[in-house]
Design a protein around this motif. Structure first.
Motif, PDB file in Angstrom:
ATOM      1  N   HIS A 177      -7.433  16.610  -8.058  1.00 20.85           N
ATOM      2  CA  HIS A 177      -6.636  17.001  -6.886  1.00 20.85           C
ATOM      3  C   HIS A 177      -7.498  17.518  -5.734  1.00 20.85           C
ATOM      4  CE1 HIS A 177      -7.169  20.911  -8.847  1.00 20.85           C
ATOM      5  NE2 HIS A 177      -6.832  21.473  -7.703  1.00 20.85           N
ATOM      6  N   LEU A 178      -8.807  17.693  -5.991  1.00 17.84           N
ATOM      7  CA  LEU A 178      -9.695  18.151  -4.906  1.00 17.84           C
ATOM      8  C   LEU A 178     -10.646  17.053  -4.436  1.00 17.84           C
ATOM      9  CD1 LEU A 178     -10.607  21.779  -6.073  1.00 17.84           C
ATOM     10  CD2 LEU A 178      -9.073  21.086  -4.215  1.00 17.84           C
ATOM     11  N   ARG A 179     -10.485  15.841  -4.989  1.00 19.23           N
ATOM     12  CA  ARG A 179     -11.373  14.738  -4.590  1.00 19.23           C
ATOM     13  C   ARG A 179     -10.904  14.109  -3.274  1.00 19.23           C
ATOM     14  NH1 ARG A 179     -12.195  11.806 -10.464  1.00 19.23           N
ATOM     15  NH2 ARG A 179     -12.981  13.680 -11.482  1.00 19.23           N
ATOM     16  N   PRO A 180     -11.762  13.314  -2.621  1.00 22.66           N
ATOM     17  CA  PRO A 180     -11.413  12.770  -1.302  1.00 22.66           C
ATOM     18  C   PRO A 180     -10.071  12.031  -1.267  1.00 22.66           C
ATOM     19  CG  PRO A 180     -13.723  12.340  -1.803  1.00 22.66           C
ATOM     20  CD  PRO A 180     -13.139  12.965  -3.029  1.00 22.66           C
ATOM     21  N   GLU A 181      -9.780  11.170  -2.271  1.00 24.01           N
ATOM     22  CA  GLU A 181      -8.558  10.346  -2.255  1.00 24.01           C
ATOM     23  C   GLU A 181      -7.295  11.194  -2.266  1.00 24.01           C
ATOM     24  OE1 GLU A 181     -11.167   9.865  -4.255  1.00 24.01           O
ATOM     25  OE2 GLU A 181     -11.894   8.106  -3.166  1.00 24.01           O
ATOM     26  N   ALA A 182      -7.390  12.418  -2.861  1.00 21.63           N
ATOM     27  CA  ALA A 182      -6.206  13.288  -2.911  1.00 21.63           C
ATOM     28  C   ALA A 182      -5.729  13.608  -1.494  1.00 21.63           C
ATOM     29  CB  ALA A 182      -6.529  14.567  -3.676  1.00 21.63           C
ATOM     30  N   GLY A 183      -6.657  13.664  -0.553  1.00 19.06           N
ATOM     31  CA  GLY A 183      -6.294  13.938   0.842  1.00 19.06           C
ATOM     32  C   GLY A 183      -5.404  12.835   1.401  1.00 19.06           C
ATOM     33  N   LEU A 184      -5.767  11.589   1.110  1.00 17.13           N
ATOM     34  CA  LEU A 184      -4.996  10.457   1.634  1.00 17.13           C
ATOM     35  C   LEU A 184      -3.606  10.403   1.001  1.00 17.13           C
ATOM     36  CD1 LEU A 184      -4.870   7.989   3.432  1.00 17.13           C
ATOM     37  CD2 LEU A 184      -6.052   6.669   1.676  1.00 17.13           C
ATOM     38  N   LEU A 185      -3.538  10.646  -0.315  1.00 16.33           N
ATOM     39  CA  LEU A 185      -2.233  10.629  -0.988  1.00 16.33           C
ATOM     40  C   LEU A 185      -1.327  11.731  -0.428  1.00 16.33           C
ATOM     41  CD1 LEU A 185      -3.294   9.909  -4.686  1.00 16.33           C
ATOM     42  CD2 LEU A 185      -2.412   8.303  -2.984  1.00 16.33           C
ATOM     43  N   LYS A 186      -1.939  12.898  -0.191  1.00 20.28           N
ATOM     44  CA  LYS A 186      -1.184  14.032   0.361  1.00 20.28           C
ATOM     45  C   LYS A 186      -0.658  13.687   1.763  1.00 20.28           C
ATOM     46  CE  LYS A 186      -2.094  18.992   1.168  1.00 20.28           C
ATOM     47  NZ  LYS A 186      -3.172  19.996   1.220  1.00 20.28           N
ATOM     48  N   LEU A 187      -1.493  13.040   2.557  1.00 22.62           N
ATOM     49  CA  LEU A 187      -1.085  12.691   3.922  1.00 22.62           C
ATOM     50  C   LEU A 187       0.040  11.651   3.907  1.00 22.62           C
ATOM     51  CD1 LEU A 187      -1.827  13.270   6.902  1.00 22.62           C
ATOM     52  CD2 LEU A 187      -3.211  11.209   6.854  1.00 22.62           C
ATOM     53  N   ARG A 188      -0.106  10.616   3.034  1.00 20.95           N
ATOM     54  CA  ARG A 188       0.934   9.578   2.954  1.00 20.95           C
ATOM     55  C   ARG A 188       2.274  10.206   2.592  1.00 20.95           C
ATOM     56  NH1 ARG A 188      -2.426   5.029  -0.368  1.00 20.95           N
ATOM     57  NH2 ARG A 188      -3.397   4.025   1.420  1.00 20.95           N
ATOM     58  N   LYS A 189       2.220  11.147   1.644  1.00 14.48           N
ATOM     59  CA  LYS A 189       3.451  11.800   1.200  1.00 14.48           C
ATOM     60  C   LYS A 189       4.032  12.666   2.319  1.00 14.48           C
ATOM     61  CE  LYS A 189       5.277  13.851  -2.863  1.00 14.48           C
ATOM     62  NZ  LYS A 189       5.185  14.420  -4.107  1.00 14.48           N
ATOM     63  N   ALA A 190       3.158  13.461   2.957  1.00 17.97           N
ATOM     64  CA  ALA A 190       3.635  14.370   4.012  1.00 17.97           C
ATOM     65  C   ALA A 190       4.266  13.594   5.166  1.00 17.97           C
ATOM     66  CB  ALA A 190       2.483  15.233   4.512  1.00 17.97           C
ATOM     67  N   LEU A 191       3.763  12.388   5.420  1.00 12.64           N
ATOM     68  CA  LEU A 191       4.257  11.622   6.559  1.00 12.64           C
ATOM     69  C   LEU A 191       5.315  10.592   6.146  1.00 12.64           C
ATOM     70  CD1 LEU A 191       0.832  11.050   8.376  1.00 12.64           C
ATOM     71  CD2 LEU A 191       2.541  12.800   8.869  1.00 12.64           C
ATOM     72  N   ASN A 192       5.646  10.564   4.846  1.00 16.03           N
ATOM     73  CA  ASN A 192       6.671   9.649   4.313  1.00 16.03           C
ATOM     74  C   ASN A 192       6.380   8.184   4.666  1.00 16.03           C
ATOM     75  OD1 ASN A 192       8.983   8.939   2.952  1.00 16.03           O
ATOM     76  ND2 ASN A 192      10.325   9.255   4.721  1.00 16.03           N
ATOM     77  N   LEU A 193       5.155   7.763   4.426  1.00 11.60           N
ATOM     78  CA  LEU A 193       4.749   6.410   4.808  1.00 11.60           C
ATOM     79  C   LEU A 193       5.128   5.429   3.692  1.00 11.60           C
ATOM     80  CD1 LEU A 193       1.265   7.474   6.207  1.00 11.60           C
ATOM     81  CD2 LEU A 193       3.330   6.984   7.525  1.00 11.60           C
ATOM     82  N   PHE A 194       6.293   4.822   3.797  1.00 12.58           N
ATOM     83  CA  PHE A 194       6.820   4.005   2.701  1.00 12.58           C
ATOM     84  C   PHE A 194       6.572   2.505   2.876  1.00 12.58           C
ATOM     85  CE2 PHE A 194      10.287   4.317   5.753  1.00 12.58           C
ATOM     86  CZ  PHE A 194      10.692   3.004   5.868  1.00 12.58           C
ATOM     87  N   ALA A 195       6.126   2.101   4.055  1.00 12.34           N
ATOM     88  CA  ALA A 195       5.951   0.665   4.305  1.00 12.34           C
ATOM     89  C   ALA A 195       4.491   0.357   4.592  1.00 12.34           C
ATOM     90  CB  ALA A 195       6.805   0.240   5.487  1.00 12.34           C
ATOM     91  N   ASN A 196       3.901  -0.477   3.778  1.00 15.03           N
ATOM     92  CA  ASN A 196       2.503  -0.832   3.980  1.00 15.03           C
ATOM     93  C   ASN A 196       2.403  -2.278   4.486  1.00 15.03           C
ATOM     94  OD1 ASN A 196      -0.262  -1.855   2.150  1.00 15.03           O
ATOM     95  ND2 ASN A 196      -0.411  -0.219   3.636  1.00 15.03           N
TER      96      ASN A 196
END
Ligand code: NAD
Length: 366
Positions: free
Chosen positions: A89-108
């Protein structure tokens, strides 16, 4: 128009390629009379080093207040970087997952298009490629198998694992609407990909997509089973415009589609929520093997900036201008190292340039 853009340069080649995208966006702002402001935030390894975590709440708040986010990439060498000794949960990728969730990015959205000038990088035969292809893979990003309940336990003395694939009609409807909206900006064809001959979730998917299609009479809708789609992508990629699909099918098909285009350094992507807000980033990673060498290809990030203008700001002419400038530079035979021809005799026909020069040439041609 006033555009408030948050940038996440990130790690590795991220800062190098984001700088070139900003250069091109500034050229667009000058030419078309827009006011663009850029605010940088830290994410990934850069944030771990500076703040002790891969994404701070302050950085999320800054991103949320923006009109759109433009990102480079995050992460380091996963074998040697100290970031990968930290808990997950402290690695770099965790930041991106957290951001996607916070911004509700559901469409890629991942475009896969082949430039005539880079045909030799495509593994398909010439007669299949024809004059190139241009498709958009639209993948649902926050539901389905990757987010369903899972368990592994012993049942009657046998180890048994279960993953669940759940979609409700609202989740399907919102991604379908995005898919049809995007098709309206393109060649007005949607191929909805499912496995409706087997899966209940796919049958619901198909039903809801058909309901949404009624609001888009100009768009042609076809349904395709996922196994057939995987085959058609290499047999006849020119038939596709927008491919609309659920999370796991989209994960697999978008990687297949990107492989048939050749270089990862050319592929843009966008993740959108249900407003016009989006996060735009190259499909590739932070390329630690070439970071700091000034040789990374900035085109994927520059094309991601074009997607941002098109999908978050409805600035189609400006987005077209960027895409045309990229094509022009390729036609003029400028190449970064990753898109150099492999054959010795063809190498002499092109000019190899670095990251900043590629950004300069594209900005000059806006
Ligand atoms: P990568 O995409 O970074 O690199 C794979 C290969 O492609 C490398 O040889 C690299 O030099 C080359 N490459 C990638 N982008 C290029 C460009 N713009 N120009 C020229 N060559 C380019 O994949 P990887 O090596 O598996 O991952 C490296 C790091 O990136 C890891 O930490 C990974 O977790 C991270 N990553 C981040 C994202 C993201 O930020 N969204 C996505 C994928 C991987």
């Amino acid at each position: 128009m006033k555009l408030n853009i948050v940038c996440i340069p990130g790690d590795g080649i991220g800062p190098e390629v984001v700088a070139e995208a900003k250069k091109v966006l500034n050229a667009v702002a000058d030419k078309y009379g827009h006011e663009m402001s850029f605010t940088d935030i830290l994410m990934g390894g850069a944030s771990i080093d500076a703040c002790g975590e891969p994404l701070t709440d302050e950085a999320i708040a800054t991103a949320k207040a923006a009109d759109a986010v433009l990102m480079g990439s995050i992460g380091g060498n996963t074998s040697t970087s100290p970031w990968y000794k930290l808990p997950s949960h402290l690695r770099p990728e965790a930041g991106l997952l957290k951001l996607r969730k916070a911004l509700n990015l559901f469409a890629n959205l991942r475009p896969a298009n082949l430039y005539e000038e880079l045909k030799e990088a495509c593994p398909l035969r010439d007669d299949i490629i024809g004059d190139g292809f241009d498709m958009m893979i639209m993948r649902e990003l926050t539901g389905g198998l990757y987010f369903g309940e899972r368990s592994t336990k012993e049942v009657d003395g046998v180890m048994t694992a279960v993953d669940t694939l759940t979609y409700n009609e609202d989740e399907i409807r919102r991604i379908a609407i995005k898919g049809f909206d995007i098709a309206m900006k393109r060649r007005k064809k949607v191929t909805s990909v499912d496995k409706a001959n087997v899966l209940d979730s796919s049958r619901l998917w198909r039903k809801v997509v058909e309901e949404v299609a009624k609001d888009y009479p100009e768009v042609t809708l076809e349904h395709m089973l996922v196994d057939n789609c995987a085959m058609q992508l290499v047999k006849n990629p020119r038939q596709f415009d927008v491919i609309l699909t659920e999370n796991m099918f989209g994960d697999i098909l978008s990687d297949e589609a990107s492989k048939v285009t050749g270089s990862i350094g050319m592929l843009a992507s966008a993740s959108l929520n249900d407003t016009k807000f989006g996060l735009y980033e190259p499909s590739g990673g932070s390329a630690p093997d070439i970071a700091g060498m000034g040789i990374a290809n900035p085109i994927a990030t520059i094309l991601s900036a074009a997607m941002m203008l098109r999908y978050s700001f409805d600035l189609d002419a400006e987005a077209d201008a960027i895409e045309k400038a990229v094509k022009k530079v390729l036609e003029e035979n400028y190449r970064t190292i990753d898109i150099m021809p492999q054959e010795e005799d063809k190498k002499a026909t092109v000019t190899q340039i670095g990251t900043a020069k590629m950004g300069d040439l594209i900005a000059e041609r806006i």
